[in-house]
Write a protein that holds these residues in place. Structure first.
Motif, short mmCIF file in Angstrom:
data_model
loop_
_atom_site.label_atom_id
_atom_site.label_comp_id
_atom_site.label_asym_id
_atom_site.label_seq_id
_atom_site.Cartn_x
_atom_site.Cartn_y
_atom_site.Cartn_z
N THR A 133 0.82 -1.23 0.00
CA THR A 133 0.00 0.00 0.00
C THR A 133 0.85 1.27 0.00
OG1 THR A 133 -0.17 -0.03 2.42
CG2 THR A 133 -1.91 -1.17 1.19
N LYS A 134 2.12 1.14 -0.34
CA LYS A 134 3.03 2.30 -0.26
C LYS A 134 2.57 3.47 -1.13
CE LYS A 134 6.66 0.92 -3.58
NZ LYS A 134 5.85 0.23 -4.49
N ASP A 135 1.85 3.20 -2.20
CA ASP A 135 1.39 4.28 -3.08
C ASP A 135 -0.07 4.69 -2.84
OD1 ASP A 135 3.90 4.44 -4.35
OD2 ASP A 135 3.36 2.79 -5.71
N SER A 136 -0.68 4.13 -1.81
CA SER A 136 -2.07 4.49 -1.49
C SER A 136 -2.13 5.93 -1.00
CB SER A 136 -2.63 3.57 -0.41
OG SER A 136 -2.70 2.24 -0.88
N PRO A 137 -3.23 6.63 -1.30
CA PRO A 137 -3.34 8.02 -0.85
C PRO A 137 -3.41 8.13 0.67
CG PRO A 137 -5.38 7.28 -1.89
CD PRO A 137 -4.38 6.18 -2.06
N ILE A 138 -2.90 9.24 1.16
CA ILE A 138 -2.90 9.52 2.60
C ILE A 138 -3.93 10.59 2.88
CG2 ILE A 138 -1.51 10.40 4.52
CD1 ILE A 138 0.97 9.32 3.01
N THR A 139 -4.68 10.38 3.93
CA THR A 139 -5.69 11.34 4.37
C THR A 139 -5.53 11.60 5.86
OG1 THR A 139 -8.07 11.81 4.30
CG2 THR A 139 -7.44 9.57 4.87
N GLU A 140 -6.26 12.53 6.38
CA GLU A 140 -6.26 12.80 7.83
C GLU A 140 -7.55 12.23 8.42
OE1 GLU A 140 -4.05 14.82 9.87
OE2 GLU A 140 -2.65 14.75 8.19
N ILE A 141 -7.43 11.54 9.54
CA ILE A 141 -8.58 10.98 10.25
C ILE A 141 -8.59 11.55 11.66
CG2 ILE A 141 -9.63 8.90 11.20
CD1 ILE A 141 -8.64 7.32 8.94
N SER A 142 -9.75 11.80 12.18
CA SER A 142 -9.89 12.27 13.55
C SER A 142 -9.44 11.18 14.52
CB SER A 142 -11.36 12.62 13.81
OG SER A 142 -11.64 12.67 15.18
N THR A 143 -8.58 11.55 15.46
CA THR A 143 -8.15 10.59 16.47
C THR A 143 -9.35 10.18 17.34
OG1 THR A 143 -7.41 12.41 17.88
CG2 THR A 143 -5.74 11.30 16.54
N GLN A 144 -10.29 11.08 17.50
CA GLN A 144 -11.50 10.77 18.27
C GLN A 144 -12.29 9.65 17.60
OE1 GLN A 144 -12.18 12.00 21.28
NE2 GLN A 144 -13.95 10.68 21.42
N GLU A 145 -12.34 9.70 16.26
CA GLU A 145 -13.06 8.68 15.50
C GLU A 145 -12.47 7.29 15.71
OE1 GLU A 145 -13.47 7.76 10.75
OE2 GLU A 145 -13.58 9.85 11.38
N LEU A 146 -11.18 7.23 15.97
CA LEU A 146 -10.48 5.95 16.14
C LEU A 146 -10.26 5.58 17.61
CD1 LEU A 146 -7.78 6.49 13.37
CD2 LEU A 146 -9.80 5.02 13.23
N SER A 147 -10.67 6.44 18.52
CA SER A 147 -10.32 6.25 19.94
C SER A 147 -10.86 4.96 20.54
CB SER A 147 -10.78 7.45 20.76
OG SER A 147 -12.19 7.54 20.76
#
Length: 166
Positions: free
Chosen positions: A43-57
């Motif tokens: 997955t080295k070329d997969s796009p990077i996004t920002e996710i809320s840390t709260q969403e993953l808590s």
């Protein structure tokens, strides 16, 4: 001894896990096993996004780490560190497995994105714990639509579907 949270240990990721040696396996209760090292490379070329840390808590609450003597959640490790005054010298007597995971949290590199699939963390739980410790609102992530077949060690596509369906 207070550890500096900006002290990063460079991350070396072999092209695949080495059975009985350097391995990093995501193992699900249904027998599904994913080679996380292989997944990182695939997955080295997969796009990077920002996710809320709260969403993953919620994943910080799960007992994801341990050995034959102890099961730990990331939040337990962070709470113990907080109770020590964020000082490893005050953590004498704590289980070695807890200290090992704390060191991984402290030295994790937040410049490497975590990897998620259907809301579950496949790689990067120590980084999420560090982001939580540092009170970051977001974390970099690669959000996968599928898991590459080449990363599956045991199980089949139906096992992926079964385990990752909420």
């Amino acid at each position: 001894m207070k550890l500096k949270l900006d002290t990063i240990i460079p991350r070396h990721i072999p092209p695949k896990s080495i059975e009985g040696g350097d391995d990093h396996i995501f193992a699900a209760p249904n027998g599904l096993e994913i080679d996380v090292y292989r997944l990182v490379h695939l997955t080295k070329d997969s796009p990077i996004t920002e996710i809320s840390t709260q969403e993953l808590s919620r994943w910080l609450q799960e007992e994801s780490w341990g050995d034959k003597t102890i099961s730990l959640s990331p939040i337990q490790v962070l709470k113990t560190y907080q109770e020590s005054g964020y000082d490893l010298d005050n953590m004498a007597g704590q289980p070695p497995e807890l200290i090992r995971h704390l060191r991984k949290i402290i030295h994790s590199d937040l410049s490497h994105p975590i990897i998620t699939f259907r809301g579950r963390i496949l790689d990067g739980l120590h980084r999420l714990a560090k982001a939580s410790l540092l009170e970051h609102g977001t974390i970099q992530a690669k959000v996968l639509d599928s898991i590459p077949k080449e990363a599956i060690l045991k199980g089949h596509e139906e096992d992926v579907e079964t385990y990752f369906t909420d």
